[in-house]
Design a protein around this motif. Sequence first.
Motif, PDB file in Angstrom:
ATOM      1  N   ASP A  15       5.771 -12.963  13.705  1.00 24.86           N
ATOM      2  CA  ASP A  15       5.639 -14.394  13.963  1.00 24.86           C
ATOM      3  C   ASP A  15       5.234 -15.093  12.663  1.00 24.86           C
ATOM      4  OD1 ASP A  15       5.347 -16.918  14.973  1.00 24.86           O
ATOM      5  OD2 ASP A  15       3.550 -16.471  16.149  1.00 24.86           O
ATOM      6  N   GLY A  16       6.228 -15.500  11.877  1.00 23.83           N
ATOM      7  CA  GLY A  16       5.955 -16.146  10.598  1.00 23.83           C
ATOM      8  C   GLY A  16       5.595 -15.185   9.491  1.00 23.83           C
ATOM      9  N   THR A  17       5.683 -13.892   9.754  1.00 25.25           N
ATOM     10  CA  THR A  17       5.379 -12.880   8.744  1.00 25.25           C
ATOM     11  C   THR A  17       6.478 -11.816   8.773  1.00 25.25           C
ATOM     12  OG1 THR A  17       4.102 -11.374  10.157  1.00 25.25           O
ATOM     13  CG2 THR A  17       2.928 -13.257   9.187  1.00 25.25           C
ATOM     14  N   LYS A  18       6.431 -10.914   7.825  1.00 21.13           N
ATOM     15  CA  LYS A  18       7.390  -9.818   7.756  1.00 21.13           C
ATOM     16  C   LYS A  18       6.659  -8.571   7.268  1.00 21.13           C
ATOM     17  CE  LYS A  18      11.453 -10.796   6.391  1.00 21.13           C
ATOM     18  NZ  LYS A  18      12.621 -11.214   5.549  1.00 21.13           N
ATOM     19  N   ALA A  19       6.956  -7.449   7.905  1.00 20.13           N
ATOM     20  CA  ALA A  19       6.380  -6.171   7.491  1.00 20.13           C
ATOM     21  C   ALA A  19       7.515  -5.185   7.269  1.00 20.13           C
ATOM     22  CB  ALA A  19       5.409  -5.648   8.542  1.00 20.13           C
ATOM     23  N   GLY A  20       7.203  -4.097   6.599  1.00 16.23           N
ATOM     24  CA  GLY A  20       8.236  -3.100   6.372  1.00 16.23           C
ATOM     25  C   GLY A  20       7.704  -1.899   5.625  1.00 16.23           C
ATOM     26  N   VAL A  21       8.561  -0.890   5.510  1.00 18.04           N
ATOM     27  CA  VAL A  21       8.244   0.300   4.730  1.00 18.04           C
ATOM     28  C   VAL A  21       9.422   0.592   3.817  1.00 18.04           C
ATOM     29  CG1 VAL A  21       6.656   1.309   6.405  1.00 18.04           C
ATOM     30  CG2 VAL A  21       9.093   1.805   6.588  1.00 18.04           C
ATOM     31  N   ILE A  22       9.128   1.047   2.608  1.00 18.02           N
ATOM     32  CA  ILE A  22      10.157   1.395   1.638  1.00 18.02           C
ATOM     33  C   ILE A  22       9.890   2.809   1.148  1.00 18.02           C
ATOM     34  CG2 ILE A  22      11.125   0.870  -0.627  1.00 18.02           C
ATOM     35  CD1 ILE A  22      10.619  -2.044  -0.110  1.00 18.02           C
ATOM     36  N   ARG A  23      10.843   3.681   1.404  1.00 11.54           N
ATOM     37  CA  ARG A  23      10.725   5.064   0.945  1.00 11.54           C
ATOM     38  C   ARG A  23      10.837   5.108  -0.572  1.00 11.54           C
ATOM     39  NH1 ARG A  23      14.749  10.081   2.681  1.00 11.54           N
ATOM     40  NH2 ARG A  23      14.145  11.470   0.971  1.00 11.54           N
ATOM     41  N   LEU A  24       9.952   5.870  -1.202  1.00  8.30           N
ATOM     42  CA  LEU A  24       9.978   6.019  -2.646  1.00  8.30           C
ATOM     43  C   LEU A  24      10.691   7.307  -3.037  1.00  8.30           C
ATOM     44  CD1 LEU A  24       6.396   4.724  -3.481  1.00  8.30           C
ATOM     45  CD2 LEU A  24       8.561   3.490  -3.603  1.00  8.30           C
ATOM     46  N   SER A  25      10.894   7.464  -4.323  1.00  9.27           N
ATOM     47  CA  SER A  25      11.807   8.499  -4.802  1.00  9.27           C
ATOM     48  C   SER A  25      11.212   9.903  -4.847  1.00  9.27           C
ATOM     49  CB  SER A  25      12.325   8.123  -6.191  1.00  9.27           C
ATOM     50  OG  SER A  25      11.241   7.883  -7.072  1.00  9.27           O
ATOM     51  N   ASP A  26       9.906  10.038  -4.585  1.00 11.09           N
ATOM     52  CA  ASP A  26       9.328  11.379  -4.680  1.00 11.09           C
ATOM     53  C   ASP A  26       9.450  12.171  -3.375  1.00 11.09           C
ATOM     54  OD1 ASP A  26       7.477  10.252  -3.009  1.00 11.09           O
ATOM     55  OD2 ASP A  26       5.788  10.409  -4.398  1.00 11.09           O
ATOM     56  N   HIS A  27      10.043  11.581  -2.346  1.00 12.77           N
ATOM     57  CA  HIS A  27      10.332  12.237  -1.076  1.00 12.77           C
ATOM     58  C   HIS A  27       9.090  12.473  -0.220  1.00 12.77           C
ATOM     59  CE1 HIS A  27      14.334  12.808  -2.598  1.00 12.77           C
ATOM     60  NE2 HIS A  27      13.892  13.533  -3.612  1.00 12.77           N
ATOM     61  N   HIS A  28       7.930  12.115  -0.704  1.00 18.78           N
ATOM     62  CA  HIS A  28       6.725  12.340   0.082  1.00 18.78           C
ATOM     63  C   HIS A  28       5.936  11.053   0.323  1.00 18.78           C
ATOM     64  CE1 HIS A  28       7.341  16.628  -0.307  1.00 18.78           C
ATOM     65  NE2 HIS A  28       7.412  16.508  -1.620  1.00 18.78           N
ATOM     66  N   SER A  29       6.335   9.961  -0.278  1.00 21.34           N
ATOM     67  CA  SER A  29       5.553   8.738  -0.158  1.00 21.34           C
ATOM     68  C   SER A  29       6.450   7.544   0.133  1.00 21.34           C
ATOM     69  CB  SER A  29       4.726   8.495  -1.430  1.00 21.34           C
ATOM     70  OG  SER A  29       5.580   8.265  -2.535  1.00 21.34           O
ATOM     71  N   MET A  30       5.828   6.479   0.501  1.00 29.05           N
ATOM     72  CA  MET A  30       6.506   5.211   0.770  1.00 29.05           C
ATOM     73  C   MET A  30       5.478   4.126   0.520  1.00 29.05           C
ATOM     74  SD  MET A  30       6.341   4.963   4.918  1.00 29.05           S
ATOM     75  CE  MET A  30       4.738   4.666   5.700  1.00 29.05           C
ATOM     76  N   TYR A  31       5.933   2.875   0.502  1.00 30.12           N
ATOM     77  CA  TYR A  31       4.901   1.855   0.556  1.00 30.12           C
ATOM     78  C   TYR A  31       5.127   0.928   1.721  1.00 30.12           C
ATOM     79  CZ  TYR A  31       7.417  -1.805  -2.236  1.00 30.12           C
ATOM     80  OH  TYR A  31       8.279  -2.751  -2.717  1.00 30.12           O
ATOM     81  N   LEU A  32       3.999   0.557   2.305  1.00 27.18           N
ATOM     82  CA  LEU A  32       3.938  -0.412   3.389  1.00 27.18           C
ATOM     83  C   LEU A  32       3.832  -1.789   2.767  1.00 27.18           C
ATOM     84  CD1 LEU A  32       3.381  -1.215   6.434  1.00 27.18           C
ATOM     85  CD2 LEU A  32       0.948  -0.900   5.875  1.00 27.18           C
ATOM     86  N   LEU A  41       0.855  -1.188   0.000  1.00 20.74           N
ATOM     87  CA  LEU A  41       0.000   0.000   0.000  1.00 20.74           C
ATOM     88  C   LEU A  41       0.893   1.240   0.000  1.00 20.74           C
ATOM     89  CD1 LEU A  41      -2.702   1.501   0.282  1.00 20.74           C
ATOM     90  CD2 LEU A  41      -2.511   1.192   2.774  1.00 20.74           C
ATOM     91  N   THR A  42       0.761   2.092  -1.009  1.00 17.34           N
ATOM     92  CA  THR A  42       1.486   3.354  -1.041  1.00 17.34           C
ATOM     93  C   THR A  42       0.804   4.341  -0.098  1.00 17.34           C
ATOM     94  OG1 THR A  42       2.179   2.978  -3.323  1.00 17.34           O
ATOM     95  CG2 THR A  42       2.282   5.238  -2.504  1.00 17.34           C
ATOM     96  N   MET A  43       1.612   4.956   0.787  1.00 17.14           N
ATOM     97  CA  MET A  43       1.084   5.816   1.837  1.00 17.14           C
ATOM     98  C   MET A  43       1.936   7.080   1.942  1.00 17.14           C
ATOM     99  SD  MET A  43       0.580   2.904   4.812  1.00 17.14           S
ATOM    100  CE  MET A  43      -0.648   3.858   5.722  1.00 17.14           C
ATOM    101  N   PRO A  44       1.387   8.147   2.560  1.00 18.88           N
ATOM    102  CA  PRO A  44       2.228   9.302   2.884  1.00 18.88           C
ATOM    103  C   PRO A  44       3.364   8.868   3.809  1.00 18.88           C
ATOM    104  CG  PRO A  44      -0.100   9.841   3.125  1.00 18.88           C
ATOM    105  CD  PRO A  44      -0.027   8.352   2.926  1.00 18.88           C
ATOM    106  N   ARG A  45       4.530   9.440   3.610  1.00 21.96           N
ATOM    107  CA  ARG A  45       5.699   9.018   4.377  1.00 21.96           C
ATOM    108  C   ARG A  45       5.894   9.907   5.603  1.00 21.96           C
ATOM    109  NH1 ARG A  45      10.915  10.638   4.598  1.00 21.96           N
ATOM    110  NH2 ARG A  45      10.638  12.069   2.831  1.00 21.96           N
ATOM    111  N   PRO A  46       5.863   9.316   6.799  1.00 22.97           N
ATOM    112  CA  PRO A  46       6.206  10.096   7.993  1.00 22.97           C
ATOM    113  C   PRO A  46       7.648  10.596   7.906  1.00 22.97           C
ATOM    114  CG  PRO A  46       5.169   8.009   8.591  1.00 22.97           C
ATOM    115  CD  PRO A  46       5.475   7.935   7.135  1.00 22.97           C
ATOM    116  N   THR A  47       7.920  11.730   8.489  1.00 23.81           N
ATOM    117  CA  THR A  47       9.250  12.327   8.380  1.00 23.81           C
ATOM    118  C   THR A  47      10.327  11.448   8.975  1.00 23.81           C
ATOM    119  OG1 THR A  47       8.836  13.540  10.444  1.00 23.81           O
ATOM    120  CG2 THR A  47       8.354  14.678   8.370  1.00 23.81           C
TER     121      THR A  47
END
Length: 240
Positions: free
Chosen positions: A106-123, A89-95
């Motif tokens: 527990d058997g899963t993995k989560a994360g966030v990846i900052r995208l190149s526009d400096h204002h968004s990321m995806y969960l 899910l692409t979301m607004p990126r917290p500072t």
Amino acid sequence: MPANNALARRDLHDILTGAARRAGAKVSYGVSLRDLEDTGDEAHVTLTDSTTGTYDLVVGFDGLRSPLRRRLFGTEFEHAFTGYAVWRLTMPRPTEVTNTLLFQGDGTKAGVIRLSDHHSMYLLHVAPEPGNPHIAPDRMADLLTERLAGYGGLTGELRDSITSPDGIVHSPLSEVFLPSPWFRNRTIVLGDAAYAPPTTPRVPAWPVRTPWPWARNSPCRSAQPGGARPQPALLNSQTP
């Protein structure tokens, strides 16, 4: 070279197609391969818009469900579901998010990846999905928040902000392992069509991953008669 360079898929497409056009390539959309006759000396191609051409090399980057792979090697090497799926899910990126963060559950993995526009990321969230179930679009938000229930901190805050299924993508993780060589005569498959490990499914990392298998598997790795270089051929590109 940075270990990670995250950017939106559309930005990557713009970079690659722009470079191809500047190099003199003709890019066509909305067509695919209808017929292929590979004599070993040259390849005769017919596209779905009835365009025909003769090429020195045909290269297929046509994804996990590659029709070109099936044409060359039959159905023995079809993609296989791994038992897992990834939610995105692409979301607004917290500072405070300035780089990629991954969290082991527990058997899963989560994360966030900052995208190149400096204002968004995806969960992202990787979780077991036994039986590869169909996920109804209107249930996406409820099911993603349910699967993230065990996470606190940043992931928990992001989970609690999900109120709509809009923009949520659910992708089953499949793998493809095509034994070498990946070509027949003057036709070759690359990218996810040939090698898609489950840890990097449909992630635009092939510009980095491709050179070693291309060098090993290229049908034109030896010198051509008279020292001539093979001419650019057909790029059959599809997004899986």
